[in-house]
Design a protein around this motif. Structure first.
Motif, PDB file in Angstrom:
ATOM      1  N   PRO B 288       0.834  -1.208   0.000  1.00  0.00           N
ATOM      2  CA  PRO B 288       0.000   0.000   0.000  1.00  0.00           C
ATOM      3  C   PRO B 288       0.873   1.263   0.000  1.00  0.00           C
ATOM      4  CG  PRO B 288      -0.064  -1.107   2.127  1.00  0.00           C
ATOM      5  CD  PRO B 288       0.672  -2.002   1.210  1.00  0.00           C
ATOM      6  N   PRO B 289       0.343   2.375  -0.496  1.00  0.00           N
ATOM      7  CA  PRO B 289       1.170   3.579  -0.668  1.00  0.00           C
ATOM      8  C   PRO B 289       1.398   4.383   0.622  1.00  0.00           C
ATOM      9  CG  PRO B 289      -1.041   3.969  -1.504  1.00  0.00           C
ATOM     10  CD  PRO B 289      -1.022   2.558  -1.021  1.00  0.00           C
ATOM     11  N   ASP B 290       0.658   4.149   1.652  1.00  0.00           N
ATOM     12  CA  ASP B 290       0.707   5.041   2.820  1.00  0.00           C
ATOM     13  C   ASP B 290       1.580   4.504   3.963  1.00  0.00           C
ATOM     14  OD1 ASP B 290      -0.890   2.900   3.245  1.00  0.00           O
ATOM     15  OD2 ASP B 290      -2.397   3.983   4.434  1.00  0.00           O
ATOM     16  N   LEU B 291       2.597   3.713   3.650  1.00  0.00           N
ATOM     17  CA  LEU B 291       3.400   3.069   4.710  1.00  0.00           C
ATOM     18  C   LEU B 291       4.336   4.039   5.443  1.00  0.00           C
ATOM     19  CD1 LEU B 291       4.346  -0.318   3.016  1.00  0.00           C
ATOM     20  CD2 LEU B 291       2.761   0.042   4.896  1.00  0.00           C
ATOM     21  N   SER B 292       4.629   5.177   4.824  1.00  0.00           N
ATOM     22  CA  SER B 292       5.607   6.093   5.447  1.00  0.00           C
ATOM     23  C   SER B 292       5.092   6.648   6.780  1.00  0.00           C
ATOM     24  CB  SER B 292       5.942   7.223   4.478  1.00  0.00           C
ATOM     25  OG  SER B 292       4.762   7.895   4.113  1.00  0.00           O
ATOM     26  N   GLN B 293       3.774   6.547   7.022  1.00  0.00           N
ATOM     27  CA  GLN B 293       3.250   7.024   8.311  1.00  0.00           C
ATOM     28  C   GLN B 293       3.726   6.139   9.481  1.00  0.00           C
ATOM     29  OE1 GLN B 293      -1.053   6.168   8.918  1.00  0.00           O
ATOM     30  NE2 GLN B 293      -0.960   5.256   6.872  1.00  0.00           N
ATOM     31  N   TYR B 294       4.168   4.905   9.152  1.00  0.00           N
ATOM     32  CA  TYR B 294       4.594   3.976  10.211  1.00  0.00           C
ATOM     33  C   TYR B 294       6.105   4.033  10.497  1.00  0.00           C
ATOM     34  CZ  TYR B 294       0.054   1.933   9.034  1.00  0.00           C
ATOM     35  OH  TYR B 294      -1.263   1.746   8.778  1.00  0.00           O
ATOM     36  N   GLY B 295       6.845   4.422   9.488  1.00  0.00           N
ATOM     37  CA  GLY B 295       8.295   4.436   9.661  1.00  0.00           C
ATOM     38  C   GLY B 295       8.976   4.754   8.337  1.00  0.00           C
ATOM     39  N   LEU B 296      10.290   4.547   8.328  1.00  0.00           N
ATOM     40  CA  LEU B 296      11.060   4.862   7.113  1.00  0.00           C
ATOM     41  C   LEU B 296      10.977   3.684   6.137  1.00  0.00           C
ATOM     42  CD1 LEU B 296      12.931   7.194   6.137  1.00  0.00           C
ATOM     43  CD2 LEU B 296      14.842   5.783   6.938  1.00  0.00           C
ATOM     44  N   VAL B 297      10.476   3.968   4.938  1.00  0.00           N
ATOM     45  CA  VAL B 297      10.306   2.896   3.960  1.00  0.00           C
ATOM     46  C   VAL B 297      11.657   2.628   3.289  1.00  0.00           C
ATOM     47  CG1 VAL B 297       9.076   2.141   1.891  1.00  0.00           C
ATOM     48  CG2 VAL B 297       7.913   3.573   3.586  1.00  0.00           C
ATOM     49  N   GLY B 298      12.032   1.374   3.316  1.00  0.00           N
ATOM     50  CA  GLY B 298      13.299   0.996   2.684  1.00  0.00           C
ATOM     51  C   GLY B 298      13.053   0.370   1.322  1.00  0.00           C
ATOM     52  N   THR B 299      13.759  -0.728   1.055  1.00  0.00           N
ATOM     53  CA  THR B 299      13.639  -1.349  -0.268  1.00  0.00           C
ATOM     54  C   THR B 299      12.242  -1.966  -0.478  1.00  0.00           C
ATOM     55  OG1 THR B 299      14.560  -3.363   0.656  1.00  0.00           O
ATOM     56  CG2 THR B 299      16.092  -1.914  -0.487  1.00  0.00           C
ATOM     57  N   LEU B 307      10.597  -1.884   6.284  1.00  0.00           N
ATOM     58  CA  LEU B 307      10.147  -0.687   6.996  1.00  0.00           C
ATOM     59  C   LEU B 307      10.987  -0.524   8.264  1.00  0.00           C
ATOM     60  CD1 LEU B 307       7.799   1.335   6.581  1.00  0.00           C
ATOM     61  CD2 LEU B 307       6.404  -0.141   8.037  1.00  0.00           C
ATOM     62  N   ARG B 308      11.658   0.638   8.399  1.00  0.00           N
ATOM     63  CA  ARG B 308      12.461   0.900   9.612  1.00  0.00           C
ATOM     64  C   ARG B 308      11.579   1.583  10.647  1.00  0.00           C
ATOM     65  NH1 ARG B 308      18.007   1.000   9.697  1.00  0.00           N
ATOM     66  NH2 ARG B 308      18.927   0.150   7.813  1.00  0.00           N
ATOM     67  N   VAL B 309      11.514   0.954  11.812  1.00  0.00           N
ATOM     68  CA  VAL B 309      10.600   1.453  12.848  1.00  0.00           C
ATOM     69  C   VAL B 309      11.369   1.574  14.163  1.00  0.00           C
ATOM     70  CG1 VAL B 309       8.471   0.917  14.119  1.00  0.00           C
ATOM     71  CG2 VAL B 309       8.669   0.306  11.713  1.00  0.00           C
ATOM     72  N   GLU B 310      11.076   2.647  14.894  1.00  0.00           N
ATOM     73  CA  GLU B 310      11.692   2.805  16.222  1.00  0.00           C
ATOM     74  C   GLU B 310      11.338   1.593  17.089  1.00  0.00           C
ATOM     75  OE1 GLU B 310      13.604   5.451  17.525  1.00  0.00           O
ATOM     76  OE2 GLU B 310      13.758   5.984  15.391  1.00  0.00           O
ATOM     77  N   ARG B 311      12.318   1.117  17.827  1.00  0.00           N
ATOM     78  CA  ARG B 311      12.120  -0.132  18.564  1.00  0.00           C
ATOM     79  C   ARG B 311      10.858  -0.142  19.470  1.00  0.00           C
ATOM     80  NH1 ARG B 311      17.019  -2.938  21.850  1.00  0.00           N
ATOM     81  NH2 ARG B 311      18.112  -2.637  19.898  1.00  0.00           N
ATOM     82  N   PRO B 312      10.592   0.950  20.236  1.00  0.00           N
ATOM     83  CA  PRO B 312       9.418   0.888  21.123  1.00  0.00           C
ATOM     84  C   PRO B 312       8.082   0.850  20.366  1.00  0.00           C
ATOM     85  CG  PRO B 312      10.875   2.709  21.703  1.00  0.00           C
ATOM     86  CD  PRO B 312      11.339   2.195  20.397  1.00  0.00           C
ATOM     87  N   ASN B 313       8.118   1.261  19.072  1.00  0.00           N
ATOM     88  CA  ASN B 313       6.859   1.357  18.332  1.00  0.00           C
ATOM     89  C   ASN B 313       6.542   0.104  17.525  1.00  0.00           C
ATOM     90  OD1 ASN B 313       6.904   3.936  19.307  1.00  0.00           O
ATOM     91  ND2 ASN B 313       7.693   4.847  17.412  1.00  0.00           N
TER      92      ASN B 313
END
Lengths: 284, 352
Positions: B288-299, B307-313
């Motif tokens: 889906p196109p809206d993944l950047s709201q969760y974290g940093l989109v990688g490859t 998807l790079r996400v802060e550990r606590p989240n």
């Protein structure tokens, strides 16, 4: 590694770390540099030819001078030839053993390759100043002694054991004093990194050493004689050993050169160690 | 940081043939060591060059700033840091090549910069970018010279040389002029020269730099085997994380001259790894196109996205995505160590 090999065992230093190790090591270094020189034989032969030619030119020049006069600064022809031979032999020893190493020192400092020499469990001064023997200039030593022998023969010199012993001592002292000068000039490389002008100063000193003191003992040049005999005693290097063989023995000068030798070796070593403390080691 | 590591216990027999446990002192003890350089600041242009003849300005560069650590006998420790961090400067102080501006150090019980022969007989420094062998001669001649300098008994020399030649697989190369060897072969010869006198401490400064993967693996294998067999203490600097992961459990990380981490290699993730990588494969043909709201989109590869996400989240993000999208597969991973280290270097440890 073989599985049956013993567990790691550090080789402890042998109980006697005597000076005997150094001549053996010098011999080994000399052998390796000879192998290297012979593998590049073209360069080796050209360098030998240049040195032979240089001595030939020098002798031809003095022949011309002595064709018109019987003395140069109170030195008759055969005595003067002995002086020239002595200079050639001393210079030959210095160039064979030390000059190339000292010349290369600034390069070692600049590139950081000095690191590996400082890591070795051996006297740094020995390893830095003696690690390569320049065999291509070693014929100068033989040629120098041949010129001395011929001049003594022509002069009708009679064997005198005392003179020969004193000559051996003062010849060694001359080499040591000149080596000390070279070492001090070399040490400056640690601070200056580029050392060309200082090595040119070495050539100036060696040019001074090739003339009898009497040349400087008239008029304004007298001050040069005093400075380069008693303050920077480079004029002692060839003059004293030559004089003990072909002129009157001067006990004062023989003692003086021995004192100067000890002092200059100690001072140059101290200065060299000071320089190494300031070594910064080029980044890799 | 662990500056006061527990000394290695070693069991030795006492005179009554009873086992006695003694605390061995660390092989390397570095105490608040610093190194400053005064560097000439050259002004631009001809005018600046002329001015520099009469008046010079110098900058003080703090290559190493007040670092302390200790290394126990038999450890294999990596010393990591970006270029110019102070790794090599520290190694050079430990090997006695340069003097520190402040602080003290003891290596094998000696003050390194006093350069005592007894100390220099017991360690080796290998620098991947420098060559200590005679360039125009076969390595075997350099080894022979090494024997003379280190005064190694002939029989022991032959035995050690044979072992090292076999270990590194260079039997046919020792009689070849060093200048004719490849970089990898030269490094093997350098290692032999460094190990001939059986040093108790081995300082390795980027020993695999510039080598191809095969040569790197060979050197790693040899170092690992040599270390396991002989229990020498090794301090290694390398820019290749493969070297570090293959050889070391403990790492020291230095950045901008400061020691910012001293501990287990795996502990770097706990200390600096603030992110996790969610590798999500969606049921649909494309994510889906809206993944950047969760974290940093990688490859993004087909329906799979990193998807790079802060550990606590991580838990919250995962439950949100699972609630809104149909997922075929999901995994939670740590970022590769290489990336983590690169980030630590960039931030200079401020991210702790």
């Amino acid at each position: 590694m073989q599985s049956q090999s013993p567990t790691h065992e550090f080789f402890p230093a042998p109980p006697s770390q005597t000076w005997k190790r150094y001549p053996r090591l010098l011999g080994r270094l000399g052998m390796f540099t000879l192998i290297r020189e012979l593998s590049l034989r073209g360069n080796f032969l050209v360098k030998v030819a240049v040195e032979v030619l240089w001595l030939g030119i020098l002798l031809a020049f003095y022949e011309t001078v002595f064709a018109r006069t019987s003395m140069v600064a109170s030195w008759p022809k055969q005595d003067y030839l002995f002086f020239v031979g002595c200079f050639f032999a001393i210079n030959g020893v210095l160039e064979t053993l030390f000059l190339e190493n000292c010349n290369e020192f600034s390069n070692l400092v600049r590139t950081g390759d000095l690191d590996f020499l400082l890591l070795k469990p051996i006297d740094e001064q020995f390893l830095i100043t003696c690690r390569r023997v320049d065999w291509s200039v070693s014929p100068n030593i033989i040629m120098g002694f041949c010129v001395m022998a011929v001049s003594l023969w022509n002069k009708g010199w009679e064997f005198d054991a005392l003179r020969v012993a004193l000559f051996a001592i003062t010849f060694t002292c001359g080499v040591a004093i000149a080596y000390s000068f070279m070492l001090v000039l070399t040490s400056f490389s640690v601070w200056l990194v580029r050392n060309q002008s200082l090595m040119e100063m070495w050539w100036l000193f060696s040019s001074l050493a090739r003339y009898p003191r009497e040349i400087f003992q008239r008029g304004w040049a007298n001050s040069l004689d005093l400075v380069f005999t008693y303050i920077l005693p480079i004029l002692l290097v060839v003059n004293v050993p030559s004089r003990v063989m072909v002129k009157t023995i001067e006990p004062k000068m023989v003692c003086f050169i021995m004192v100067v030798t000890v002092a200059s070796l100690a001072a140059s070593r101290w200065f060299f160690q000071r320089a190494l403390r300031s070594y910064r080691s080029a980044s890799s | 940081m662990r500056n006061n590591r527990v000394p290695t216990d070693q069991t030795v027999p006492n005179h009554d043939s009873e086992a006695l446990t003694v605390k061995m002192p660390p092989i390397i003890e570095v105490d608040h060591i610093s190194k400053n350089y005064s560097v000439f600041r050259k002004k631009e242009g001809f005018k600046g060059a002329v001015q520099g003849l009469f008046k010079r300005e110098y900058n003080t560069v703090e290559a190493v700033k007040d670092i302390s650590f200790s290394i126990e006998s038999g450890e294999f420790v990596a010393f990591l840091g970006p270029n110019g961090a102070g790794k090599t400067t520290t190694l050079k102080m430990l090997s006695g090549l340069i003097y520190p501006s402040q602080g003290t150090a003891k290596v094998l019980g000696y003050v390194p910069w006093e350069r005592q022969d007894q100390y220099r007989r017991q360690f080796s420094l290998v620098m991947g970018q420098k060559n200590q062998l005679w360039w125009d001669l076969p390595a075997s001649d350099s080894f022979e010279l090494h024997r003379e300098i280190y005064n190694i008994p002939k029989q022991q020399f032959q035995q050690t040389l044979g072992e090292l030649i076999e270990l590194l697989g260079v039997k046919d190369l020792t009689r070849q002029a060093v200048r004719e060897l490849s970089l990898g072969e030269r490094m093997k010869m350098e290692l032999i020269a460094a190990l001939l006198h059986r040093p108790r401490l081995l300082l390795l400064d980027e020993p695999t730099i510039g080598l191809d993967v095969v040569a790197q693996v060979t050197i790693q294998k040899c170092l690992r085997e040599y270390h396991e067999r002989n229990k020498v203490t090794v301090l290694l600097t390398s820019h290749y994380m493969r070297d570090v992961e293959a050889l070391c459990r403990r790492v020291l990380v230095i950045a901008h001259g400061k020691l910012i981490y001293d501990g287990e290699l795996s502990g770097i993730r706990d200390k600096f790894g603030q992110e996790k990588i969610l590798k999500i494969e969606f049921q649909a043909d494309a994510p889906p196109p809206d993944l950047s709201q969760y974290g940093l989109v990688g490859t993004i590869e087909g329906p799979t996205v990193e998807l790079r996400v802060e550990r606590p989240n991580v838990a919250e993000v995962l439950s949100n995505i699972l609630a809104r999208h149909t997922i075929a597969d999901v995994s939670v991973q740590d970022p590769p160590l290489e990336q983590l280290i690169a980030r630590v270097f960039e931030e200079g440890g401020t991210g702790e």
